[in-house]
Design a protein around this motif. Structure first.
Motif, PDB file in Angstrom:
ATOM      1  N   TRP A  30      60.628  32.557  17.046  1.00 17.32           N
ATOM      2  CA  TRP A  30      59.614  31.517  16.426  1.00 17.32           C
ATOM      3  C   TRP A  30      58.656  31.279  17.399  1.00 17.32           C
ATOM      4  CZ3 TRP A  30      62.570  27.195  13.400  1.00 17.32           C
ATOM      5  CH2 TRP A  30      63.310  27.638  12.300  1.00 17.32           C
ATOM      6  N   PHE A  31      58.898  31.076  18.564  1.00 19.62           N
ATOM      7  CA  PHE A  31      58.040  30.654  19.793  1.00 19.62           C
ATOM      8  C   PHE A  31      56.725  31.825  19.910  1.00 19.62           C
ATOM      9  CE2 PHE A  31      56.515  30.808  24.082  1.00 19.62           C
ATOM     10  CZ  PHE A  31      55.644  29.814  24.247  1.00 19.62           C
TER      11      PHE A  31
ATOM     12  N   VAL B 196      69.086  25.363  15.892  1.00 22.11           N
ATOM     13  CA  VAL B 196      68.260  26.863  16.120  1.00 22.11           C
ATOM     14  C   VAL B 196      68.928  27.493  17.151  1.00 22.11           C
ATOM     15  CG1 VAL B 196      66.119  28.017  16.095  1.00 22.11           C
ATOM     16  CG2 VAL B 196      66.289  25.681  14.911  1.00 22.11           C
TER      17      VAL B 196
ATOM     18  N   MET C 169      66.419  20.940  16.905  1.00 20.45           N
ATOM     19  CA  MET C 169      66.151  22.143  17.805  1.00 20.45           C
ATOM     20  C   MET C 169      67.776  22.578  17.930  1.00 20.45           C
ATOM     21  SD  MET C 169      63.851  24.059  18.353  1.00 20.45           S
ATOM     22  CE  MET C 169      62.552  23.450  17.257  1.00 20.45           C
TER      23      MET C 169
ATOM     24  N   HIS D  16      64.188  30.771   8.878  1.00 23.45           N
ATOM     25  CA  HIS D  16      64.145  31.943   9.767  1.00 23.45           C
ATOM     26  C   HIS D  16      63.476  33.195   8.923  1.00 23.45           C
ATOM     27  CE1 HIS D  16      64.368  34.373  13.254  1.00 23.45           C
ATOM     28  NE2 HIS D  16      65.238  35.319  12.469  1.00 23.45           N
TER      29      HIS D  16
ATOM     30  N   PRO E  81      64.527  24.021  24.695  1.00 22.29           N
ATOM     31  CA  PRO E  81      65.028  22.946  23.934  1.00 22.29           C
ATOM     32  C   PRO E  81      65.404  21.635  24.514  1.00 22.29           C
ATOM     33  CG  PRO E  81      66.834  24.627  24.106  1.00 22.29           C
ATOM     34  CD  PRO E  81      65.482  25.167  24.997  1.00 22.29           C
TER      35      PRO E  81
ATOM     36  N   LEU F 211      60.640  24.951  21.289  1.00 16.69           N
ATOM     37  CA  LEU F 211      60.957  26.446  21.049  1.00 16.69           C
ATOM     38  C   LEU F 211      61.206  26.960  22.450  1.00 16.69           C
ATOM     39  CD1 LEU F 211      58.615  27.326  18.209  1.00 16.69           C
ATOM     40  CD2 LEU F 211      61.219  26.909  17.844  1.00 16.69           C
ATOM     41  N   GLU F 212      60.444  26.772  23.266  1.00 18.18           N
ATOM     42  CA  GLU F 212      60.548  27.297  24.625  1.00 18.18           C
ATOM     43  C   GLU F 212      61.434  27.067  25.575  1.00 18.18           C
ATOM     44  OE1 GLU F 212      57.354  28.545  28.284  1.00 18.18           O
ATOM     45  OE2 GLU F 212      56.683  27.004  26.854  1.00 18.18           O
TER      46      GLU F 212
ATOM     47  N   GLN G 241      66.656  32.869  17.838  1.00 19.88           N
ATOM     48  CA  GLN G 241      65.705  32.500  16.846  1.00 19.88           C
ATOM     49  C   GLN G 241      64.515  31.542  17.353  1.00 19.88           C
ATOM     50  OE1 GLN G 241      68.013  30.306  13.944  1.00 19.88           O
ATOM     51  NE2 GLN G 241      68.160  32.127  12.502  1.00 19.88           N
ATOM     52  N   ARG G 242      64.840  30.419  18.200  1.00 20.83           N
ATOM     53  CA  ARG G 242      63.806  29.822  18.845  1.00 20.83           C
ATOM     54  C   ARG G 242      62.824  30.751  19.706  1.00 20.83           C
ATOM     55  NH1 ARG G 242      67.784  27.074  21.149  1.00 20.83           N
ATOM     56  NH2 ARG G 242      67.278  27.734  23.008  1.00 20.83           N
ATOM     57  N   SER G 243      63.324  31.879  20.185  1.00 21.33           N
ATOM     58  CA  SER G 243      62.399  32.718  20.951  1.00 21.33           C
ATOM     59  C   SER G 243      61.578  33.568  20.127  1.00 21.33           C
ATOM     60  CB  SER G 243      63.218  33.825  21.716  1.00 21.33           C
ATOM     61  OG  SER G 243      62.506  34.585  22.656  1.00 21.33           O
TER      62      SER G 243
END
Length: 145
Positions: A45-46, A37, A34, A6, A67, A64-65, A41-43
């Motif tokens: 990264w997306f 994460v 996924m 990250h 999971p 990412l959008e 963090q996913r948001s």
């Protein structure tokens, strides 16, 4: 753990230093992890991968959008895949959501059987006399006295 990764993604973003190979390595590493994460963090990264225009790993971007869910999750294969509905599920048959166009978009959509309890109901004169307002209220129903 995604902690150091990250930090690396944030550094690339801050420096505006897109590197396709680094982004692809991150995608390959985390596409099957996924669940590790966090949503924030996913948001993040997306948004970063999208800003970089990185499209090499569409399944990773999709995860990412939204999971994937586990087989014991209530949505597994029961809730319609939002990406498939838009015509672009990158995961295909491995998708954990339903590709049936009749599947609900959420499990809340399946509770529509009781719609009549939440709205006005028109009554016949006989029902009006017998129910004395118990069948509903509003413009079409009976307003209690």
């Amino acid at each position: 753990a995604p902690g150091p990764t990250h930090d690396a993604v944030l550094c690339l973003s801050e420096l505006n230093a897109y590197d396709a190979e680094v982004c692809s390595a991150i995608a390959r590493c985390f596409v099957t992890r996924m669940g590790e994460v966090e949503a924030s963090q996913r948001s993040h990264w997306f948004e970063i991968f999208k800003a970089f225009g990185h499209t090499r790993e569409p399944a990773f971007l999709q995860f990412l959008e939204i999971p994937p869910v586990t087989p014991i999750h209530p949505h597994y294969k029961r809730v319609r895949c939002r990406h498939f509905s838009r015509g672009s599920c990158a995961v295909g048959d491995a998708c954990t959501f339903s590709h049936d166009p009749r599947a609900p978009m959420s499990l809340e959509d399946t509770t529509k059987e009781d719609w009549w309890m939440k709205s006005s109901v028109m009554m016949t004169q006989n029902q009006k006399a017998m129910g004395n307002g118990s069948y509903g209220t509003g413009p079409l129903g009976v307003k209690p006295r």
